[in-house]
Scaffold this active site. Structure first.
Site, mmCIF file in Angstrom:
data_model
loop_
_atom_site.group_PDB
_atom_site.id
_atom_site.type_symbol
_atom_site.label_atom_id
_atom_site.label_comp_id
_atom_site.label_asym_id
_atom_site.label_seq_id
_atom_site.Cartn_x
_atom_site.Cartn_y
_atom_site.Cartn_z
ATOM 1 N N ARG A 54 -33.279 -55.266 -7.315
ATOM 2 C CA ARG A 54 -34.575 -55.488 -6.652
ATOM 3 C C ARG A 54 -35.215 -56.783 -7.118
ATOM 4 O O ARG A 54 -36.108 -57.313 -6.478
ATOM 5 C CB ARG A 54 -35.522 -54.317 -6.922
ATOM 6 C CG ARG A 54 -34.988 -53.051 -6.281
ATOM 7 C CD ARG A 54 -36.073 -52.084 -5.982
ATOM 8 N NE ARG A 54 -36.959 -52.556 -4.926
ATOM 9 C CZ ARG A 54 -38.087 -51.966 -4.615
ATOM 10 N NH1 ARG A 54 -38.482 -50.883 -5.287
ATOM 11 N NH2 ARG A 54 -38.847 -52.421 -3.650
ATOM 12 N N LYS A 152 -29.051 -37.624 -10.254
ATOM 13 C CA LYS A 152 -30.160 -36.820 -10.739
ATOM 14 C C LYS A 152 -31.185 -37.707 -11.460
ATOM 15 O O LYS A 152 -30.815 -38.808 -11.850
ATOM 16 C CB LYS A 152 -29.633 -35.725 -11.665
ATOM 17 C CG LYS A 152 -29.076 -36.243 -13.008
ATOM 18 C CD LYS A 152 -28.758 -35.116 -13.921
ATOM 19 C CE LYS A 152 -29.871 -34.900 -14.893
ATOM 20 N NZ LYS A 152 -29.642 -34.982 -16.279
ATOM 21 N N LYS A 186 -15.654 -33.042 -15.239
ATOM 22 C CA LYS A 186 -14.939 -32.979 -16.530
ATOM 23 C C LYS A 186 -13.661 -32.162 -16.372
ATOM 24 O O LYS A 186 -13.661 -31.124 -15.709
ATOM 25 C CB LYS A 186 -15.838 -32.364 -17.612
ATOM 26 C CG LYS A 186 -16.982 -33.276 -18.021
ATOM 27 C CD LYS A 186 -17.769 -32.688 -19.178
ATOM 28 C CE LYS A 186 -19.064 -33.444 -19.391
ATOM 29 N NZ LYS A 186 -18.984 -34.513 -20.368
ATOM 30 N N GLU A 220 -25.909 -31.686 -28.520
ATOM 31 C CA GLU A 220 -25.803 -33.152 -28.531
ATOM 32 C C GLU A 220 -26.352 -33.679 -29.840
ATOM 33 O O GLU A 220 -27.391 -33.205 -30.311
ATOM 34 C CB GLU A 220 -26.636 -33.740 -27.398
ATOM 35 C CG GLU A 220 -26.148 -33.383 -26.027
ATOM 36 C CD GLU A 220 -26.910 -34.180 -24.986
ATOM 37 O OE1 GLU A 220 -26.538 -35.329 -24.749
ATOM 38 O OE2 GLU A 220 -27.899 -33.654 -24.445
ATOM 39 N N ASP A 239 -33.384 -31.048 -17.765
ATOM 40 C CA ASP A 239 -32.393 -32.113 -17.929
ATOM 41 C C ASP A 239 -30.970 -31.553 -17.994
ATOM 42 O O ASP A 239 -30.038 -32.180 -17.494
ATOM 43 C CB ASP A 239 -32.712 -32.882 -19.227
ATOM 44 C CG ASP A 239 -31.801 -34.083 -19.442
ATOM 45 O OD1 ASP A 239 -31.644 -34.871 -18.496
ATOM 46 O OD2 ASP A 239 -31.234 -34.230 -20.546
ATOM 47 N N HIS A 244 -26.263 -28.907 -15.264
ATOM 48 C CA HIS A 244 -24.952 -28.757 -15.914
ATOM 49 C C HIS A 244 -24.648 -27.319 -16.339
ATOM 50 O O HIS A 244 -23.600 -26.774 -16.021
ATOM 51 C CB HIS A 244 -24.853 -29.659 -17.145
ATOM 52 C CG HIS A 244 -25.233 -31.086 -16.893
ATOM 53 N ND1 HIS A 244 -24.950 -31.718 -15.704
ATOM 54 C CD2 HIS A 244 -25.865 -32.008 -17.650
ATOM 55 C CE1 HIS A 244 -25.390 -32.969 -15.761
ATOM 56 N NE2 HIS A 244 -25.955 -33.165 -16.930
#
Ligand code: BG6
Length: 496
Positions: A54, A152, A186, A220, A239, A244
């Site tokens: 942009r 997403k 995956k 994580e 999230d 997921h």
């Protein structure tokens, strides 16, 4: 999943138009994915890639950065001349506003190859989706062959996801829309389908008569990094769980589809989502835990708290969530699904553990209760399947046994390179294969369940439990009449 070789659709010449073309996701995932598939000769047709930005971007800097990103992902021997060939296919275009005149340079480019399929990859915030679609349509750049890929987050509530859908459907039909959830790309996740539907041994016992509980953990070690602005409006539930983890629940929980075509699979996944028991202000207190990380240490390194990462004084956003979910249908009655995910855990690992019931009658009472078998599917960091079974310890002295794992390590068993999730998904888009992409009705059903948690939390005024960065998360045991469940992401490694 979704195709056997014979039925594979072929890739036809294409133009990939990447909006957000100089963004982090495009640089880290999209171009490298296209590059690896190109090197692998899977894109052996003519194609062009348009990187849309942009604001004016210096050509030199863009290509230099891009090459660095691609080089970082190369984990095999490469004929380096291919990088230059690939780079020549990428054309940088600046389209400042969503107007017909600003889109003119793109129109001129795409009309050079009017028979090619145009794949528009919207790697931008979702509030731009409607304008981009409308302008492409106005410019006559959408035809039956065109596709659109949506990244997403697709909203932060049922209403907002419906609003996004309403906008994008002004220019694209459902069978042109590909909503990316990279977990579905995956390898181990796809193997779930093969494991279930190509092995009688498992499918036969895949129900609440034989399975005691299912646990899905995505731990994580990273914190929120530079994504604090986005993350603070979403949190772990939106999230990670909304997309997921729920997709994993679907693949584990669904009925065998009659065939592997996109709609048969997605119809079955939708039924699972519609069978999820909604939570409320009462059940969230026993069946969910939310947490937020404070300062902590990993390998001697001091880590910031979430608030420090955000540079804020307060935030009620959760960076950890654990939920005991139930699928209220015939197959899963009374088999809880434990979902856990969090940032800044001790280490990065994701896995699915299916714990079977114990044997019906114990003929070895001297050793106490016999633990149930476990089927463990490790998604990351390494990809592996383990089946934990009771095995007699060698030697005389009676029947002493221990849980021992039969392991299938992907790296040991297969020597080919494992494509990254995005490689698989992008190729599927080019082929027009929608099985691994969420349909809007799936997305909406997921939102209905997620909103029941969000509203339950609000009504119950549920607070975050603080946990130290570098720990396994708030490790409380939640006591109930019949079940005790641990909210910690630490797996009970006993004997495994
Ligand atoms: C993304 C989330 O969708 O998935 C991130 O937005 C998260 O917050 C990431 O870190 C995890 O993906 P993976 O493949 O590393 O487990």
């Amino acid at each position: 999943m979704g195709q056997d070789k014979k039925n594979l659709k072929v890739i036809k010449p294409f133009n990939a138009v990447i909006f957000g073309g100089d963004g982090d996701l495009a640089m880290r995932k999209i171009y490298p994915a296209l590059f690896h598939r190109f090197v692998d000769k899977q894109l052996n047709v003519d194609f062009n890639i348009y990187a849309i930005t942009r604001s004016d971007k210096k050509h030199g800097t863009f290509y230099e950065q891009l090459e660095k990103f691609i080089l970082k992902t190369i984990d095999y021997e490469l004929d380096h001349s291919l990088i230059a060939v690939f780079m020549k296919k990428i054309i940088l275009l600046t389209l400042v506003d969503h107007t017909k005149s600003d889109y003119e340079p793109l129109k001129i480019e795409l009309e050079k190859n009017p028979t090619y399929q145009n794949v528009y990859y919207l790697s931008t915030p979702s509030d731009a989706f409607g304008d981009i679609g409308d302008t492409l349509k106005l410019c006559g750049l959408i035809n039956q062959k065109s596709k659109v890929v949506l990244e997403k987050p697709l909203g932060n509530s049922l209403a907002s996801s419906q609003a996004i859908h309403a906008k994008i459907s002004r220019s694209f039909t459902e069978n042109q829309i590909y909503r990316i959830d990279h977990y579905l790309g995956k390898e181990t996740v796809q193997n779930l389908m093969v494991l279930r539907f190509a092995n009688h041994l498992f499918e036969y016992s895949w129900n609440s008569e034989h399975i005691d509980n299912v646990q899905i953990t995505v731990a994580e070690s990273l914190g929120v990094e530079k994504r604090g602005d986005y993350y603070d409006h979403s949190g772990a539930l939106l999230d990670m769980v909304q997309n997921h983890l729920l997709q994993l629940v679907c693949l584990i929980g669904m009925e065998p589809p009659a065939q592997l075509d996109a709609n048969s699979v997605r119809n079955e996944k939708l039924k699972v989502l519609n069978s999820l028991r909604l939570l409320d202000a009462e059940s969230v207190l026993t069946d969910t835990v939310k947490g937020q990380y404070t300062r902590g240490k990993v390998d001697g390194e001091q880590l910031n708290s979430y608030l420090e990462d955000l540079e804020k004084y307060e935030s009620s956003t959760e960076t950890f969530v654990a939920i005991k979910a139930h699928i209220d249908n015939w197959r899963w009655k009374n088999t809880p699904f434990y979902l856990r995910t969090g940032k800044r855990m001790t280490k990065r690992y994701s896995e699915i553990v299916i714990t079977f019931k114990s044997v019906k009658h114990n003929v070895f009472p001297m050793q106490g209760n016999i633990p149930g078998n476990k089927l463990i599917m490790r998604l990351q960091p390494e990809e592996r399947i383990e089946l934990v079974q009771m095995t007699k310890l060698p030697g005389p002295g009676g029947y002493r046994y221990r849980p021992i794992s039969l392991k299938l390590d992907y790296m040991d068993s297969f020597h080919e390179r494992f494509p990254e999730a995005y490689e698989r998904l992008i190729v599927d888009v080019l082929r027009g294969e929608q099985t691994l992409f969420m349909r809007q009705d799936e997305l909406e059903a997921a939102w209905v369940w997620i909103e029941s948690v969000v509203n339950g939390w609000k009504e119950a005024n549920m607070k975050n439990i603080l946990y130290e960065a570098g720990s396994w998360g708030p490790g409380d045991l939640v006591m109930e009449k019949e079940h005790t469940w641990s909210t910690s992401t630490k797996r009970d490694e006993e004997g495994v």
